[in-house]
Design an enzyme around this catalytic site. Structure first.
Site, PDB file in Angstrom:
ATOM      1  N   LEU A 199      48.079  33.946  40.903  1.00 32.11           N
ATOM      2  CA  LEU A 199      48.043  33.843  42.365  1.00 32.11           C
ATOM      3  C   LEU A 199      46.699  34.296  42.921  1.00 32.11           C
ATOM      4  O   LEU A 199      46.250  33.816  43.952  1.00 32.11           O
ATOM      5  CB  LEU A 199      49.147  34.702  42.991  1.00 32.11           C
ATOM      6  N   GLY A 200      46.098  35.237  42.243  1.00 30.05           N
ATOM      7  CA  GLY A 200      44.823  35.714  42.751  1.00 30.05           C
ATOM      8  C   GLY A 200      44.271  36.810  41.867  1.00 30.05           C
ATOM      9  O   GLY A 200      44.922  37.253  40.924  1.00 30.05           O
ATOM     10  N   GLU A 201      43.041  37.207  42.166  1.00 32.23           N
ATOM     11  CA  GLU A 201      42.502  38.308  41.395  1.00 32.23           C
ATOM     12  C   GLU A 201      41.536  39.119  42.229  1.00 32.23           C
ATOM     13  O   GLU A 201      41.008  38.641  43.227  1.00 32.23           O
ATOM     14  CB  GLU A 201      41.806  37.814  40.130  1.00 32.23           C
ATOM     15  N   VAL A 236      46.878  39.154  40.308  1.00 33.38           N
ATOM     16  CA  VAL A 236      48.241  38.960  40.764  1.00 33.38           C
ATOM     17  C   VAL A 236      48.759  37.685  40.110  1.00 33.38           C
ATOM     18  O   VAL A 236      48.135  36.624  40.222  1.00 33.38           O
ATOM     19  CB  VAL A 236      48.318  38.812  42.300  1.00 33.38           C
ATOM     20  N   GLN A 248      38.913  42.965  42.043  1.00 33.62           N
ATOM     21  CA  GLN A 248      38.017  43.697  41.168  1.00 33.62           C
ATOM     22  C   GLN A 248      38.760  44.465  40.086  1.00 33.62           C
ATOM     23  O   GLN A 248      38.303  44.588  38.968  1.00 33.62           O
ATOM     24  CB  GLN A 248      37.223  44.674  42.015  1.00 33.62           C
ATOM     25  N   LYS A 270      51.582  42.375  40.109  1.00 31.84           N
ATOM     26  CA  LYS A 270      50.221  42.891  40.283  1.00 31.84           C
ATOM     27  C   LYS A 270      49.894  43.716  39.057  1.00 31.84           C
ATOM     28  O   LYS A 270      50.637  44.617  38.686  1.00 31.84           O
ATOM     29  CB  LYS A 270      50.146  43.812  41.494  1.00 31.84           C
ATOM     30  N   ASP A 283      45.979  43.319  57.498  1.00 32.44           N
ATOM     31  CA  ASP A 283      45.644  41.955  57.107  1.00 32.44           C
ATOM     32  C   ASP A 283      46.829  41.044  57.373  1.00 32.44           C
ATOM     33  O   ASP A 283      47.196  40.230  56.526  1.00 32.44           O
ATOM     34  CB  ASP A 283      45.215  41.928  55.637  1.00 32.44           C
TER      35      ASP A 283
END
Ligand SMILES: *[C@@H]1O[C@H](CO)[C@@H](O)[C@H](O)[C@H]1NC(C)=O
Ligand SMILES: *[C@@H]1O[C@H](CO)[C@@H](O)[C@H](O)[C@H]1NC(C)=O
Ligand SMILES: *[C@@H]1O[C@H](CO)[C@@H](O)[C@H](O)[C@H]1NC(C)=O
Ligand SMILES: *[C@@H]1O[C@H](CO)[C@@H](O)[C@H](O)[C@H]1NC(C)=O
Length: 834
Positions: free
Chosen positions: A547-549, A555, A551, A586, A690
């Site tokens: 899904l994402g990354e 995820v 540093q 995560k 956010d």
């Protein structure tokens, strides 16, 4: 050593200008951090009696900093009877100090030293040291109860000093460490001492001794400052006092003509340097019914170098038998140059009582920004409705008005001039604020690392607490009451990004007093107790998609088998047992450093406490082995942004294109879910920072859960603005005060909610302010700040009824207090969607 640009920079300038204009301290407003945490106080100005090691040297004694070993610690154990150890701060010039803050050594959970009690010593010249005492004569101040909370103490009476020492005090031999901050403002009067005959006692009874005088008192008072400079004006009736539980006459220093056959009282004032004096203001009681009047005449002598000027200045204020109010009498000093002034005040009646004497002279302010004040200015910028501070001039309001206007124009000019610079620094600052999770990484790491800065944006940030009053001029009234009651507050520091925000979850309401801190919980966590969620066997997770990354980790979208067994009974998944469920995982990279790991565990702890149907739940964790994982819910329809952009509004067009549709009712239903989740977060004083459609996940039947993976996703990198290759900020969703001042609060979440609502009503077909570049968005933020009606609002979406657009506009109000709460928004949305 960071020197973050203080958020309240502009306000400070404003206040300094006020200070420059009136040259009088208002203790209710004079409560600015003097620069231990902000970095304005240089390392070389912080010293100590001793240090335990180089990494616990004096310079690490900064409140809210975690550098070195996390605090100043003296070399040896502090014994109950030896008070040798001290941490000393040189403020470089005289300051009016109203408040002190202390904190122990926490060092990310390793340290546990703090000072339960301390004393304060101060000096104006560096040679004569004075022990501070409160109004009841006590020297010892109660300090910290744990290593991480900040404890603030009002100094009643305040001190006027250049050097301040904190001296830890213990009742049994103890290792102590301290981090400190001083709060106050510069002492522009420049007065270092006044010498006067000792105050006397009236038979009423009323006691007019100068009970907080810090010099020597034998027959007369020498070399000190006291009640005449403590910023507290006496009341009309001298037998009453602002200060609780003291004797009648407390606020005044007074004399009777019986003791002064010559008919006058002589007071000598010494200053830090030769100054060009404009006025002197003497606050006098005028209760003529009690044979008390302001003075009949004053004769002042000036000494510039060594010599007294031969001709004195004579001033006759005229007697007043009509108005019994206490008042400031202003004496025009006609630009005499002097480093000492000696004034003889002649009795007008049997008693003469003074509560304050202030001097207005050239200061750095006047030769840079403003003309010297004319006489008749108010000595104090007071709340209008405060009946205890009457001013002796009817033109003052007009003058204040003019000054405020001038100051405002100046501030605007300064804002424009410093715009870019300020902006950059502020962004750096807000970046540190926003990404405390990345504390561990150095800036060079951040620069070299490519796309993603943080992986876990939902670190709850913490509501700024009541002490904001110390910084903003809007609220002097509340702070002055706090000051006059000599209250104690435990707070979490806003504006200082390091320790507090990363480690302390502030669950206190604005009026509450409890602070719950994460560190203890982290300790629990590390010792394996009370995580709130279960360990999940890794092998039951099947990787589906990244899904994402960021540093420090990635995820993943995974399928989990048998999740039900691992979940609390209170939480029910409406799916049959043994079926796989979609989860987001995560993961912390296994090479992440200690701080990142600690933060990850903290996040688990925080997440495990969030239990709301509209917030993504933490289901389980894998922390027995690396890589550390947290497993959260994921929803079958993905995020709201993707979901809506693949749908069309109901209507002709949709029929033609055969696209799936969403009705207006569904939209407002989803919005109400988001508002409900946010209502929950705000009830805990958690700030999301956010909120956007990309961070909302869509489940069955348009249920929504708020998540926090948006930032780690490549897909949305365009929604974040990158500053100098370092921070990424969702500026199009951010309130003006988050961008400019680095302030993240529930009110700024409300702002983001307004933008989210706008996205929803646009079916996420357009980025907010899509026609503006990032730089223009930031410029627009400046317009919100300036509020000159030049700010651009997001337009009303086609589908959006007026009532809903009105909610959006109310979320974008400049004044945070005027924005609706999530509760109100939620209610309004429900009413719209019965
Ligand atoms: C001032 O007078 C009060 C009342 O008599 C007394 O309690 C107090 O100790 C005096 N303070 C000083 C500093 O003389
Ligand atoms: C004091 O200040 C006034 C106003 O700025 C100025 O006109 C005057 O020359 C100054 N006096 C001296 C001695 O510098
Ligand atoms: C003090 O002042 C009162 C009232 O003005 C006056 O009656 C009295 O004579 C004065 N006493 C002395 C010693 O001057
Ligand atoms: C203003 O005057 C003060 C003393 O007269 C001096 O110390 C200071 O440097 C001056 N400031 C500027 C900016 O000239």
């Amino acid at each position: 050593m960071k020197h973050p640009w203080d958020a309240h920079f502009l306000l400070l300038i404003l206040l300094h200008l006020f200070g420059g204009v009136t040259s009088q301290v208002n203790p209710g407003v004079c409560r600015y951090p003097l620069g231990m945490s902000g970095g304005q106080i240089q390392d070389e100005d912080i010293s100590a009696s001793s240090q335990w090691s180089e990494s616990t040297a004096a310079r690490y004694g900064r409140l809210d900093f975690e550098e070195g070993d996390g605090a100043w610690c003296p070399e040896v154990t502090v014994e109950p009877d030896s008070q040798k150890e001290f941490l000393q701060i040189d403020l470089r010039s005289l300051h009016f100090v109203t408040l002190v803050g202390t904190q122990g050594r926490h060092a990310g959970g390793i340290g546990n030293e703090f000072s339960q009690m301390y004393k304060i010593k101060y000096s104006r010249d560096g040679s004569r040291w004075i022990s501070w005492r409160n109004r009841q004569g006590q020297q010892v101040i109660e300090g910290n109860r744990n290593a991480y909370d900040i404890v603030l103490k009002d100094l009643e009476p305040p001190i006027i000093a250049r050097f301040v020492r904190f001296m830890p005090v213990t009742d049994h031999p103890m290792n102590v460490c301290m981090r400190v901050e001083l709060y106050g403002c510069e002492w522009l009067d420049g007065l270092v001492s006044y010498n006067a005959p000792a105050g006397e006692q009236m038979s009423l009874p009323a006691y007019f001794n100068d009970s907080v005088y810090d010099g020597a008192v034998i027959h007369s008072m020498t070399e000190g400052l006291g009640q005449l400079t403590d910023g507290v004006c006496g009341l009309d009736d001298f037998s009453h006092s602002h200060v609780y539980n003291v004797w009648p006459g407390y606020d005044y220093v007074g004399w009777t003509n019986e003791s002064f056959p010559a008919g006058f009282v002589e007071i000598m004032f010494e200053f830090d340097r030769t100054r060009n004096f404009t006025t002197m203001k003497v606050h006098c009681n005028n209760m003529f019914s009690q044979h008390t009047k302001a003075f009949r005449q004053v004769v002042c002598y000036f000494r510039s170098e060594a010599d007294w000027e031969p001709t004195p200045l004579v001033f006759n204020p005229g007697e007043d038998e009509q108005n019994p109010r206490a008042r400031f009498v202003t004496i025009d000093l006609l630009h005499h140059m002097a480093s000492a002034i000696k004034c003889r005040f002649y009795f007008a009646d049997a008693w003469m009582l003074f509560s304050e004497i202030t001097f207005q002279s050239d200061t750095a302010m006047y030769n840079t920004t403003l003309a010297p004040p004319k006489s008749g200015l108010p000595p104090n910028i007071q709340p209008e409705d405060d009946p205890t501070h009457k001013v002796d001039d009817s033109n003052t309001r007009i003058l204040i008005g003019c000054l405020v206007a001038i100051i405002f124009i100046l501030v605007v000019i300064i804002v424009i001039i410093l715009w870019r610079q300020v902006w950059q620094k502020i962004v750096e600052k807000s970046e540190t604020l926003a990404y405390t999770h990345n504390q561990a990484s150095t800036s060079s790491e951040q620069e070299s690392n490519s796309t993603y800065e943080r992986i876990f944006p939902l670190v709850p940030d913490y509501q700024e607490p009541s002490h904001i009053m110390c910084k903003l001029p809007e609220e002097p009234a509340s702070s002055s009451t706090a000051a006059s009651k000599a209250t104690t507050t435990t707070i979490v520091q806003e504006g200082a990004p390091h320790y507090a925000e990363a480690d302390i979850v502030d669950l206190q309401g604005v009026t509450g007093s409890n602070t719950y801190a994460i560190p203890t919980l982290v300790m629990d966590l590390l010792s394996g107790k009370d995580i709130g969620v279960e360990e999940f066997p890794r092998k039951l997770l099947t990787f589906k998609e990244k899904l994402g990354e960021g540093q420090f980790g990635e995820v993943h979208l995974c399928e989990a088998k048998g999740m039900q067994e691992f979940m609390n009974t209170e939480f029910s998944f409406d799916i049959p047992e043994e079926q796989t469920v979609l989860v987001a995982v995560k993961m912390l990279r296994s090479d992440a450093d200690k701080n990142a790991r600690l933060d990850f565990l903290k996040e688990i702890k925080i997440m495990s406490r969030l239990k709301d149907p509209n917030i993504i739940r933490l289901l389980a964790v894998c922390i027995y082995s690396d890589p550390l994982c947290m497993i959260t819910e994921y929803m079958e329809n993905g995020d709201l942004n993707q979901f809506l952009s693949h749908h069309e509004p109901e209507g002709q067009l949709a029929l033609l294109s055969n696209a799936p549709t969403v009705s207006f009712n569904d939209l407002s239903y989803m919005a109400a879910h988001i508002a409900s989740g946010m209502k929950y977060l705000s009830s805990l004083n958690f700030v999301h920072r956010d909120l956007a459609t990309r961070n909302c996940l869509v489940g069955k039947n348009f249920t929504i859960k708020i998540a926090d993976f948006g930032m780690s996703r490549n897909l949305y990198s365009g929604d974040y603005y990158r500053i100098q290759g370092r921070a990424v900020l969702p500026i199009r969703w951010m309130s003006w005060e988050s961008i400019l001042l680095g302030k993240f609060t529930t009110a700024s979440d409300v702002w983001a909610f307004g933008v989210t609502l706008w996205e929803i009503l646009n079916f996420c077909k357009e980025q907010p302010y899509s026609q503006l570049s990032d730089e223009q968005v930031i410029e627009n933020t400046g317009e919100f700040f300036r509020d000159k009606k030049r700010q651009i609002y997001l337009p009303q979406p086609e589908l959006c009824p007026d009532s809903l657009y009105w909610i959006m506009l109310s979320c974008w109000r400049r004044n945070t207090k005027e924005r609706p709460s999530f509760q109100e928004i939620h209610r309004a949305l429900l009413e719209m969607h019965p």
